[in-house]
Scaffold this motif. Structure first.
Motif: not given
Length: 144
Positions: A111-117
């Motif tokens: 997960n390289r995003s700013a929020g959970p996945a």
């Protein structure tokens, strides 16, 4: 026999740190990973279904491939990066990926995003037949 029903509100999400094994490789990769088992509580024995949430920066696993088990993932929410022998691909909500048995294509998600996945992970269960290969890490081949 009555059909068993399980609601997600009944699923116990377990943090990686609470199910980690001593001497785990790269434990910092898995901080922020939580998992809930969906199939076992329903008496399903031939395949596993897990609900997995990765916080920003968390990985699903060391890069690996299975000799005897198929794997399937389906992203429910958020954004993940699939890293395999072919490079990197972004998976968003609604995306699925499959990893057939005996295909030597090491893979994992991050997960390289700013929020959970959150995603579903489905895999066949082949105890005694299974061998997992970790191409990037000094784990060797692991028989299960």
């Amino acid at each position: 026999m009555e059909t068993q029903v399980l609601h997600l509100s009944q699923v116990a999400m377990i943090d990686w740190a609470d199910r980690a094994w001593p001497g785990a490789i790269k434990p910092e990769w898995f901080a922020g990973q939580s998992e809930g088992r969906l199939a076992k509580p329903l008496g399903i024995t031939q395949f596993g279904v897990n609900l997995v949430t990765l916080a920003p920066g968390a990985y699903s696993a060391l890069r690996h491939w299975h000799a005897a088990e198929d794997e399937f993932v389906h992203v429910l929410s958020g954004e993940l990066v699939l890293i395999d022998d072919n490079g990197e691909r972004v998976l968003t909500a609604g995306s699925s990926a499959g990893f057939p048995t005996e295909v030597a294509n090491g893979h994992h998600l991050v997960n390289r995003s700013a929020g959970p996945a959150t995603y579903l992970a489905v895999g066949s269960r082949r105890p005694g037949d299974e061998v997992v290969t970790y191409p990037d890490d000094d784990v060797g081949v692991v028989a299960k």
